[in-house]
Write an enzyme that holds these catalytic residues in place. Structure first.
Site, PDB file in Angstrom:
ATOM      1  N   THR A   1      91.025  17.032  -0.369  1.00 26.72           N
ATOM      2  CA  THR A   1      91.799  16.066   0.431  1.00 26.72           C
ATOM      3  C   THR A   1      92.081  16.595   1.830  1.00 26.72           C
ATOM      4  O   THR A   1      92.586  15.859   2.670  1.00 26.72           O
ATOM      5  CB  THR A   1      93.141  15.733  -0.253  1.00 26.72           C
TER       6      THR A   1
ATOM      7  N   LYS B   1      93.739  21.985 -13.409  1.00 29.45           N
ATOM      8  CA  LYS B   1      93.100  23.293 -13.173  1.00 29.45           C
ATOM      9  C   LYS B   1      93.534  23.882 -11.837  1.00 29.45           C
ATOM     10  O   LYS B   1      93.769  25.081 -11.723  1.00 29.45           O
ATOM     11  CB  LYS B   1      91.572  23.142 -13.165  1.00 29.45           C
TER      12      LYS B   1
ATOM     13  N   TYR C   1      99.589  16.280 -12.671  1.00 26.19           N
ATOM     14  CA  TYR C   1     100.260  16.882 -11.504  1.00 26.19           C
ATOM     15  C   TYR C   1     101.588  17.516 -11.920  1.00 26.19           C
ATOM     16  O   TYR C   1     101.829  18.699 -11.691  1.00 26.19           O
ATOM     17  CB  TYR C   1     100.477  15.798 -10.459  1.00 26.19           C
TER      18      TYR C   1
ATOM     19  N   VAL D   1      90.447  27.291  -5.565  1.00 23.42           N
ATOM     20  CA  VAL D   1      91.376  28.269  -6.166  1.00 23.42           C
ATOM     21  C   VAL D   1      91.215  28.405  -7.677  1.00 23.42           C
ATOM     22  O   VAL D   1      91.767  29.326  -8.274  1.00 23.42           O
ATOM     23  CB  VAL D   1      92.863  27.966  -5.858  1.00 23.42           C
TER      24      VAL D   1
ATOM     25  N   TYR E   1     105.056  36.170 -14.312  1.00 17.78           N
ATOM     26  CA  TYR E   1     104.548  37.299 -13.514  1.00 17.78           C
ATOM     27  C   TYR E   1     105.719  38.074 -12.893  1.00 17.78           C
ATOM     28  O   TYR E   1     105.652  39.293 -12.756  1.00 17.78           O
ATOM     29  CB  TYR E   1     103.594  36.800 -12.419  1.00 17.78           C
TER      30      TYR E   1
ATOM     31  N   GLY F   1      94.947  21.107   4.514  1.00 20.15           N
ATOM     32  CA  GLY F   1      95.602  19.844   4.160  1.00 20.15           C
ATOM     33  C   GLY F   1      96.729  19.528   5.134  1.00 20.15           C
ATOM     34  O   GLY F   1      96.899  20.198   6.168  1.00 20.15           O
TER      35      GLY F   1
END
Ligand code: NAD
Ligand code: UDP
Length: 325
Positions: free
Chosen positions: A42, A96, A150, A64, A164, A17
């Site tokens: 994109t 997602k 988004y 991904v 995490y 990108g």
């Protein structure tokens, strides 16, 4: 001779990108081995075509949202369409890409003990009540509007990164990127800088959404890449989230006038309806990036626009008709 699996390799998701391809260039220039992973939604192979013959570079077509097994030492997670036109085209896939994408990349980082950086966004602040926006501000996002796929996807990705970090002690870095522009933006990508430059160069009407009083702060791509690389190499305790952007704030009307002046265009202004939930203002407080990373942008809007206009002029003189993504 076959190459061995290399944990010093750097993975750049969304590497074909706009920002990803500049990041691949920079990392290759610094001497790293780079794996560029992209589903070409994109992005485009052309953006990294000049790197393909280098044996330190590898291009993988992959989404991904699906797990991937690689041996890497660092991950820059950029995979996600960034232009409102494109991320709203398939909003479920957008969420997602951010959420499943973050889970898969964090899982990869956990297995390989890699350091991982998330390309988050100023959109986590939504339509902000504070100015400039600092990292402590929690934001004002409409969770069910057309931009939510988004904004909320990126917010959830930040949540995952910090969980995490707390739960598995992963080495994480979160960059909140403000509007960034420059060469390799797609002329039909729908974002304001690329739209206005393309329209101005063709003397077509400049499409201002609403009355043009909404503001944005525009960062030139080389400055932003400096910031991402500085963040990745910062001490482990510096996790962010940290704002990366240029604090210069301009109304969309001012941007249009600037681009008309710099291109010498005869374009008239055409006002169109303001899209739903379009944020009224954006201006980063970059004091954390300045003190923590020693980073601040160097390229002025005029200088960056000139470089971008040169790129578009060159591109458009070599191509006719539409620009397929
Ligand atoms: P871009 O659309 O040019 O790049 C995104 C790349 O991700 C593309 O190559 C696309 O094909 C790829 N991609 C999308 N979904 C994918 C998926 N599911 N699997 C694999 N690849 C996928 O946009 P950009 O401006 O280069 O933005 C890069 C990142 O930076 C994005 O995560 C974006 O949210 C973030 N960001 C950019 C800006 C900006 O102003 N440019 C501002 C804030 C945040
Ligand atoms: N915009 C505009 N004309 C265009 C494209 C965008 O006036 O042709 C406006 C848009 O409404 C927003 C700002 O420019 O207020 C920035 O839009 P962009 O899509 O680049 O990114 P955003 O910051 O909204 O995600």
């Amino acid at each position: 001779m076959a190459r061995s699996l290399n944990s010093d390799q750097i993975l750049v998701t969304g590497g074909a990108g706009f920002l990803g391809s500049h990041l691949c260039d920079r990392l290759m220039g610094l001497g790293f081995d780079v794996i560029c992973l992209d589903n070409f939604f994109t992005g485009n192979r052309r953006n990294v075509a000049h790197l393909i013959d280098d044996k330190r570079f590898e291009l993988i077509r992959h989404d991904v949202t699906v797990p991937v097994y690689l041996e890497v030492g660092e991950i820059y997670n950029l995979a996600c369409a960034a232009s409102p036109v494109h991320y709203q085209f398939d909003p479920v896939q957008t969420t997602k890409s951010s959420v499943h994408g973050a889970i898969n990349m964090l899982g990869l980082a956990k297995r390989t003990q890699a350091k991982i950086l998330q390309a988050s966004t100023s959109e986590v602040y939504g339509d902000p009540e504070v100015k400039p926006q600092h990292e402590g501000y929690w934001g004002r996002v409409n969770p069910i509007g057309p931009r939510a796929c988004y904004d909320e996807g990126k917010r959830c990705a930040e949540t995952l990164f910090f969980d995490y970090y707390r739960q598995y002690q992963l080495r994480i870095k979160v960059a909140r990127i403000f509007n960034t522009y420059g060469p390799r933006m797609h002329p039909d990508d729908g974002r304001v800088v690329s739209n206005f430059i393309r329209q101005a160069l063709r003397n077509e009407p400049i499409t201002i959404y609403g009355d043009g009083s909404q503001t944005r702060s525009f960062c030139y791509v080389s400055d932003l890449i400096d910031g991402l690389v500085a963040l990745m190499s910062s001490p482990d305790q510096f996790t962010g989230p940290v704002n990366l952007g240029n604090p210069g704030e301009f109304s969309i009307r001012e941007l249009a006038d600037k681009i008309i002046e710099l291109t010498g265009s005869r374009s008239p202004i055409k006002q169109l309806a303001l899209p739903a939930d379009d944020p009224t203002q954006r201006q980063p407080d970059i004091s954390m990036a300045k003190s923590g990373l020693g980073w601040e942008p160097k390229v002025s809007l005029d200088e960056g626009l000139r470089l971008t206009i040169d790129y578009f002029e060159n591109l458009m003189s070599h191509q006719t008709g539409t620009y397929k993504l």
